[in-house]
Motif scaffolding. Sequence first.
Motif: not given
Length: 389
Positions: A203, A207, A225, A227-229, A244, A246
């Motif tokens: 993570w 970031e 990163r 838009e914050g993800r 994604s 994640v």
Amino acid sequence: MLTIDVVPGVHLIEYAHVNCYLIEGQSGLTLVDSGLPGVWHELGAALRTLGHRPEDLRALVLTHAHFDHVGTSRRLVQRLGVPVHLHPQDAELAAHPYRYAHENPRSLYPLRHPRALPVLGSMLLAGAAKVRGIDRTVPLMTGSELDVWGMTNGVAAALAMTGLLEGKAPTWHPALQEGSGLRALASGAAMGANVAAQLAGGWAQAELHELPSSPPPEGTGSVGRSEGRPVAISTVEGRTCALSAVCPHLGGVLRWNDAERSWDCPLHGSRFAGVPVGRTFGTAASVEFDALLLAGNPLTAPDSRPSVDPKAGAPGSGEVEPRVGKLIDECWRHAKAIGAWGPGREALEARTAPGGAGLVLGDDGHAVLGEITALMESHRVWERFPAVL
């Protein structure tokens, strides 16, 4: 090429005129022969198609040790630790797969059989001249059973307990006992700490790095990163895809696997190789669809930007992924039947006229499909745009 279920549970992989087979067990796979080196990516694709991971491959059985059977054996041992089983009289040939007697000189074969040149050429391109031997093998005698571990932990525990109660513990039980006690607790704690470190590190790295503005080179992927993800973007066979980063299982940030050309989770080994929704709709304006079914309302794909994908076009209203909206618009304009259920209704209602002809909305996908099938019989929903005289 993968042929599923040549007989139930047995799947054929054919590559460069050489065959190998995947046999499914209760919780694992056995590979029979390993083809030529070039079958490596085909094997990985076959495993994914069948819903398995490379770690599910429990054993390799060589019917004999000619070079076109030994091809990927060394790599399977080195990468996955797969045990290689074959008859002990073939062990020497497996270590040196080109050292066997031939009835006729090999150099004369293309001259005597010129029609075989395309076959020989494809085999050479698949690595027929570059097979490396394997010297770590497990003897497999004629008539013996293959002792392949293929049990879940629950089944293994039940068999072990039954055997202990009857005074006949399974032969593999002592090996499991080595992982018990304080040493096992310490090992488990260390693995847990490593998972936590991988989770936090993934993570943090995501970031710290912004998603690249240009597509990654062929066969590579990167995480950044957006838009914050965390978002994972890769290019394979000329197609740039984003999804994604994640993992939905343990929440780890994915890493790019160069060998398999896939995204892997470092926490639990989950693998993702899907194509994001945005890219599949890039050519909607030039393709005529018979009908459209919407089961969801996807968020804007990370690559739905002209800087990443020239086919993305201008951003939409934000309610519907731009290229999904484009697909809906094209089907609407060509008077095609459109059905939607669940969240898909939101996407459809945002882009079409309320109550328009040929729109089927519902909560049950099967019911919607039935109505859409009936509408397709007339090819187009002519009532949507009535003629004006």
